[in-house]
Every structure is written in structure tokens, then in C-alpha cells.
Design a protein around this motif. Structure first.
Motif, PDB file in Angstrom:
ATOM      1  N   LYS A 115      39.052  43.145  40.675  1.00  0.00           N
ATOM      2  CA  LYS A 115      40.422  44.029  39.792  1.00  0.00           C
ATOM      3  C   LYS A 115      41.612  43.041  39.520  1.00  0.00           C
ATOM      4  O   LYS A 115      41.841  42.783  37.786  1.00  0.00           O
ATOM      5  CB  LYS A 115      40.968  43.934  40.798  1.00  0.00           C
ATOM      6  N   ASP A 116      41.627  41.512  39.881  1.00  0.00           N
ATOM      7  CA  ASP A 116      42.508  40.802  39.710  1.00  0.00           C
ATOM      8  C   ASP A 116      41.732  39.351  38.715  1.00  0.00           C
ATOM      9  O   ASP A 116      42.229  39.163  37.942  1.00  0.00           O
ATOM     10  CB  ASP A 116      43.086  39.940  40.797  1.00  0.00           C
ATOM     11  N   ARG A 125      41.961  30.219  44.180  1.00  0.00           N
ATOM     12  CA  ARG A 125      42.931  31.345  43.497  1.00  0.00           C
ATOM     13  C   ARG A 125      43.943  31.642  41.849  1.00  0.00           C
ATOM     14  O   ARG A 125      43.840  32.678  41.481  1.00  0.00           O
ATOM     15  CB  ARG A 125      43.758  32.140  44.841  1.00  0.00           C
ATOM     16  N   GLU A 131      37.943  34.700  43.195  1.00  0.00           N
ATOM     17  CA  GLU A 131      38.109  35.770  44.195  1.00  0.00           C
ATOM     18  C   GLU A 131      36.823  35.221  45.399  1.00  0.00           C
ATOM     19  O   GLU A 131      36.258  35.250  44.701  1.00  0.00           O
ATOM     20  CB  GLU A 131      37.974  37.654  43.755  1.00  0.00           C
ATOM     21  N   THR A 171      42.118  36.961  46.854  1.00  0.00           N
ATOM     22  CA  THR A 171      42.240  37.259  45.129  1.00  0.00           C
ATOM     23  C   THR A 171      43.989  36.652  44.800  1.00  0.00           C
ATOM     24  O   THR A 171      44.855  36.485  45.364  1.00  0.00           O
ATOM     25  CB  THR A 171      42.466  38.801  44.484  1.00  0.00           C
ATOM     26  N   ASN A 186      46.337  37.887  42.754  1.00  0.00           N
ATOM     27  CA  ASN A 186      47.314  38.692  42.951  1.00  0.00           C
ATOM     28  C   ASN A 186      47.406  38.875  44.020  1.00  0.00           C
ATOM     29  O   ASN A 186      49.005  40.020  44.689  1.00  0.00           O
ATOM     30  CB  ASN A 186      48.042  40.037  42.473  1.00  0.00           C
ATOM     31  N   SER A 187      46.412  38.764  45.291  1.00  0.00           N
ATOM     32  CA  SER A 187      46.789  39.365  46.663  1.00  0.00           C
ATOM     33  C   SER A 187      45.866  38.787  47.634  1.00  0.00           C
ATOM     34  O   SER A 187      45.564  38.298  47.585  1.00  0.00           O
ATOM     35  CB  SER A 187      46.900  41.156  46.723  1.00  0.00           C
TER      36      SER A 187
END
Length: 598
Positions: free
Chosen positions: A319-320, A372, A377, A577, A579-580
Motif C-alpha cells: 500500500k505504501d 524505509r 517495505e 513501511t 508511512n507506518s
């Protein structure tokens, strides 16, 4: 031959190395009047600026009184000791920076030992004498004792001492007589650091660093040990295993100011950069074609910690990030090996996983953070210390641990460290604080910083360095509390979180996407608990004021990358990832976890 000095700046973390280099650069008028380079000029990547630490060593040069001074700024954190070990070969002397209040710290000892063993001449700089409670004379005595204990030669023990404040931009031979600039330190360098010896003969150079340019590719950096190197000539690239490749030097650069200057030839003693050499690694030698004589490769201490790196296979993968496959992960790890000497990578039975060995949690987390930010990821497992069999006995790495903290919380800190098999060596008062020293297994240091900072209300100053391998110390209690695990994939709701607050503390806020098997909090008790936080409130026909209650949620605990790595248990991964950062169980389904537990 130009007048030349090569110096490395070494010190414990946060004693002011990069600030001092800033002042030297500003003093030498490299910048025009209208340029404003800001602070910490050499900490030029985002990660170094955010954390306020130097991670990679850098080269810069300046002119003073007709002498060119090559300065190498080194990291101060023990996890990046590999950077220091490889660049000390380029220097003829070192500036040892010591904080006028803290005195000699663990990393000071570590890098000084390396420098003295190489026969480098030290100049001691007692920095931060503008601090209240500072004790410059005592610190100078401490440095002398430390050098004596490290078997320094008589010439090395006869070191000059300069006092001053790099932040305020002054240096002086007497700390009670402040000056207006830092010329005292530059004069000391020219007077006490020997000029590099000019050694005639066939070419010899050890590659100790590398640079990368998108135009010309990889650039080899090192100091010419013997003879000279000319642009456009053929040289031999000699590997540590003895294999020899013929190469051509296409361009030759020396360091001038913050940049490089192209030259026709470089003679022994100067630090230079070679363009056109292919397939080299740090530790290879550049020699003449007719009679190649390689130099001894760089000795680097072994890694003490390992971590499993694997591709992201959670329900939210892709997703990221841009790079999510095992091929991307493999290429990136092997690329890192080229310049990160203290790192090792090993394949596992699975094609998707690699075991990465490093100096400590910070060393490995900086690599993860860099990947990252580049769009990778990955998932990483719990940090493990490297156990060795020595003389038929199981041995583990033991570290020196130093803690400075207020007296009223010292008892709690000692209790925490001794629970983790720490042995107290000394306890002494420094001004209004207590200084503690311990021997502690590396296993005991994982997760210790957070626990100590919580127990001392953030007052403890903690540092540690690797000591040696010692017999295994037995079991160390880990985290007692279990995890709260998500039962379903979906959005978290404040209604559900509110009802479950008495079960533990949460790591997620309302309206956050989660998946089954994700660790969303810490249980109040031992053992894991599977809970459903995606449940919404059912609609009813009741309209009285008493049916609705106000939702009052405690703010969630958000882990940084290091905290997450130190927090997880053996059956958990950290999913990283761009973003998180999420914590998850290796087996997402509860039935799989029960089956593996049997």
C-alpha cells in the motif's frame, strides 16, 4: 609538496565534534559573505539532522597559514564504531574532544584505544567550559590517566591541551582566559601533529571510504601511502584474497573545502578520490602495475547482534512502498555491505528472509529507517545477541554500561540493571548527580533505555560500549505483560476501545485501519489476549439521555522504530513501511498460533 596535516576528530557522542568542525570551516572563509550554511554543516542527511548525531564520517579540508588541513569528522556512537575504525588510517593525528563536565566517557575510551594503537599523536580539546559545574582540570587529569591505562607511548602522553567552547566559537590554552576565535586549536594542529611522511617508491594506497556520484558511479577514497598516483595511468586493484585486476584512473580529485578539486597527480600523504576504478570494496589496495604490494586490510571488530529481515507479507503489503519483493530486499542489503563495514548479511532457508548482523540495535535501526525512507517495505524480527562457543563454553557479549542520574532515583535504576544480570563496578558523585558503572550482558541492554527513562522521569543519561565475550549469564526476564491482539480486520472504533480500556494500554487511535493478528496494545496481565476493537454501537429505539455515555480514551502509545524493535517478543515482527510502523504476530490467525505453540 604542499604543507599538509591530516587529522581525525574523535569523541563520545554529543561532546561537540561536528560543532567544532563548523567553527573551523567558518574560520577558514570557505563560504562567501552572503552564504548562510547554518549549523552542523557536515551532518548533511535528514536522519543525522533529525537525531542530532553523526552517522557517516565525512572529509573536509581548509587552509590556515599556508598549510592545508584535512579534517575527518567521525561518529561518536559506539554502534557506528566501524566508521571510525576505517577512517583513522587516513590520519596522522587526532583531536580528542572531551566534555568539561562529563569527562571521559565509554566511547572516548573505545576510539582513543584504536587511535593510540595506530600510533597517532593526540591533541586533547576540553570542550564546553562555559557549562556550569564544569571541571576542566579534573577532566584533563582523567584523560592523562586513560591514556596511561591504554599503554600510550611517552610521545603520545606528552599531549597539548586546549580549552574552550565550540558553540561560542573560542579556544584558548587557559580556560580562564577566553579568546575571540579558534586559532589556538589550528596553531596546535600545525605545531604538534606531524606532517605526513613522503615515502618514495611504487604506488600504494588503501581504499578506506567510498562516495557515489550519479554521473561517474562509485568513487574510491583513501590516503596515498607510498609513491604517487597520476590521472590516466594504469594501476592494479588488489583484493584481500590476493586477486589482482588491472584498472585505469580516469579522474583524480583532492578535497578542497566542502567539495573536491581535480588534479593531475597526488603524492604520498594526501587524501584523494579516484574515479574509474570498478569492482572495488573498502579494504582493497591500489598498487602499481609492475610490482603490486598490497597494504594490510582494515581490522574491524565483529558484530554483536543479529536481526531477521524478511519481506512484508501482512494484509496491508504494497500500500505504501515501491520496493516490496525479496529481490529488492536482497539487492539493497548487499549494496549496504559495500560501505557499511561492520555489517554482515547471511541467507536463510527461506528465499524471502535474511539474517543481518550489526553492532547494536541503533546500528541496525538506522539501516531500517534509511530503507524505509527509500520506499522499502520490510518486516524485522526481535534483535538477538550473537552467542559463541569459546573453549567449549557458551559465551555471550558483555558491555560496559554508564548511567548518570539524580541521587533520588539511583536506587530504582540499580534495581532494574541488576535484574538484567548487571554487576555494579563503581558508584560516585559528580556534582549534583550520581555516576554508575556496570558490566551487563548485551541481552540486558535491549529495552533497558525505555525502562530506565520511565523509572527516572527522563533524567538518566545512558551510554554503553562492547567489552568482551564472557560465559553465559543465565536467563534474563523479558517483558512480563502479554499483547492485545486484533481479532478482525477493519477500522478501530472509539466505542469498542472505550469498553476495552480496562484490559490494557492501546497502541492505536480510533478510526485506524488494522488487520487480524496485529498487536494493538499491551495486556495488563501476562499472556496474550485477542480482542475485537472493530465493533460498532448497535442502534436502538431508546432516546433517553441516560443511554449514551461519554467516551473518554487515553491517548495511544506510539512507538519509535528503536522502541518497537526493543519491545517485541520472539513470536512477533515489526512491520516497517514508508508511512507506518506496526507490530504483529508472526502467525496472524489464532488457530495457527495455538498450533505452533504446541
Amino acid at each position: 609538496m604542499r604543507k599538509l596535516r591530516n587529522i581525525a576528530i574523535i569523541a563520545h557522542v554529543d561532546h561537540g565534534k561536528t560543532t567544532l568542525v563548523d567553527k573551523m570551516i567558518m574560520h577558514s572563509n570557505i563560504f562567501r559573505k552572503n552564504e548562510n550554511p547554518g549549523d552542523l554543516i557536515l551532518d548533511n542527511n535528514d536522519l543525522e539532522r533529525e537525531r542530532g548525531i553523526t552517522i557517516l564520517s565525512k572529509n573536509v579540508s581548509l587552509e590556515y597559514n599556508g598549510v592545508k588541513i584535512n579534517i575527518i569528522d567521525t561518529p561518536g556512537h559506539s554502534d557506528f564504531g566501524g566508521e571510525v575504525e576505517r577512517v583513522l588510517n587516513m590520519a596522522d593525528g587526532v583531536l580528542l574532544l572531551v566534555d568539561a563536565f562529563e569527562g571521559t566517557m565509554p566511547q572516548t575510551r573505545f576510539v582513543l584505544q584504536k587511535a593510540l594503537a595506530l600510533g597517532l599523536k593526540p591533541i586533547v580539546v576540553v570542550n564546553k567550559v562555559d557549562k556550569p559545574n564544569c571541571r576542566p582540570e579534573e577532566v584533563q587529569e582523567q584523560v592523562f590517566e586513560l591514556m596511561f591505562n591504554l599503554d600510550a607511548t611517552e610521545d603520545q602522553l606528552d599531549f597539548p591541551t586546549i580549552y574552550g567552547s565550540a558553540k561560542q566559537g573560542w579556544m584558548s590554552k587557559d580556560w580562564l582566559k577566553p579568546t575571540t576565535d579558534i586559532t589556538a586549536i589550528l596553531d596546535a594542529v600545525i605545531e604538534h601533529i606531524p606532517a605526513p611522511k613522503i615515502i618514495d617508491g611504487t604506488t600504494q594506497m588503501l581504499i578506506t571510504s567510498l562516495d557515489f556520484s550519479s554521473y561517474v558511479g562509485r568513487i574510491a577514497i583513501g590516503r596515498v601511502h607510498r609513491g604517487e598516483i597520476r590521472e590516466g595511468t594504469d594501476v592494479s586493484l588488489v583484493k584481500p584474497d590476493g586477486s589482482i585486476k588491472k584498472q585505469r584512473v580516469k579522474e583524480l580529485h583532492i578535497f578542497t573545502g566542502l567539495g573536491k578539486e581535480r588534479v593531475k597527480s597526488v603524492s604520498s600523504g594526501e587524501i584523494c578520490a579516484l574515479v574509474g576504478i570498478e569492482g572495488f570494496d573498502i579494504g582493497d589496495s591500489i598498487c602499481s602495475v609492475e610490482d603490486p604490494e598490497p597494504l594490510a586490510p582494515i581490522a574491524i571488530d565483529e558484530p554483536t547482534m543479529s536481526m531477521l529481515f524478511t519481506i512484508n507479507n501482512s494484509p496491508f503489503y504494497g500500500k505504501d512502498g515501491k520496493f516490496v519483493t525479496s529481490r529488492h530486499l536482497m539487492d539493497r542489503l548487499y549494496k549496504e555491505l559495500e560501505k557499511n563495514l561492520a555489517l554482515r548479511v547471511e541467507k536463510t532457508d527461506s528465499a524471502d528472509s535474511y539474517i543481518v548482523y550489526g553492532r547494536g540495535v541503533l546500528h541496525l535501526s538506522v539501516l531500517i529507517e534509511t530503507m524505509r525512507r527509500e520506499g522499502y517495505e520490510i518486516q524485522v524480527g526481535q534483535p538477538q545477541v550473537i552467542i559463541k562457543q569459546i573453549g567449549g563454553e557458551k559465551c555471550e557479549p558483555v558491555e560496559f554500561l554508564f548511567i548518570d542520574l539524580p541521587e533520588d532515583v539511583s536506587g530504582r535504576a540499580i534495581e532494574i540493571v541488576t535484574q538484567r544480570k548487571g554487576e555494579m563496578l563503581t558508584m560516585e558523585r559528580k556534582a549534583d548527580r550520581i555516576h554508575l558503572e556496570f558490566h551487563i550482558p548485551s541481552r540486558g541492554i535491549i529495552g533497558l533505555r525505555n525502562q530506565l527513562l520511565t523509572a527516572t522521569a527522563g533524567e538518566a543519561v545512558i551510554s554503553h560500549r562492547f567489552l568482551e565475550y564472557q560465559p553465559h549469564k543465565g536467563n534474563i526476564p523479558g517483558r512480563i505483560n502479554g499483547s492485545l491482539i486484533a481479532m478482525e480486520t477493519g477500522l478501530t472504533f472509539a466505542y469498542a476501545l472505550n469498553k476495552l480500556q480496562d484490559r490494557g494500554t492501546f497502541f492505536v487511535a480510533p478510526t485506524v485501519e488494522i488487520y487480524e493478528g496485529q498487536v494493538i496494545g499491551e495486556n495488563n496481565r501476562a499472556g496474550d489476549l485477542v480482542i475485537n476493537v472493530t465493533k460498532t454501537k448497535k442502534l436502538t429505539n431508546m432516546r433517553t439521555s441516560g443511554t449514551d455515555e461519554k467516551v473518554r480514551l487515553s491517548p495511544p502509545i506510539l512507538h519509535s522504530l528503536e522502541e518497537a524493535l526493543e519491545y517485541i517478543q520472539g513470536d512477533e515482527y515489526v512491520e516497517v513501511t514508508p508511512n507506518s510502523i506496526r507490530l504483529r504476530k508472526i502467525f496472524l490467525k489464532e488457530t495457527d498460533r495455538k498450533r505452533s505453540g504446541k
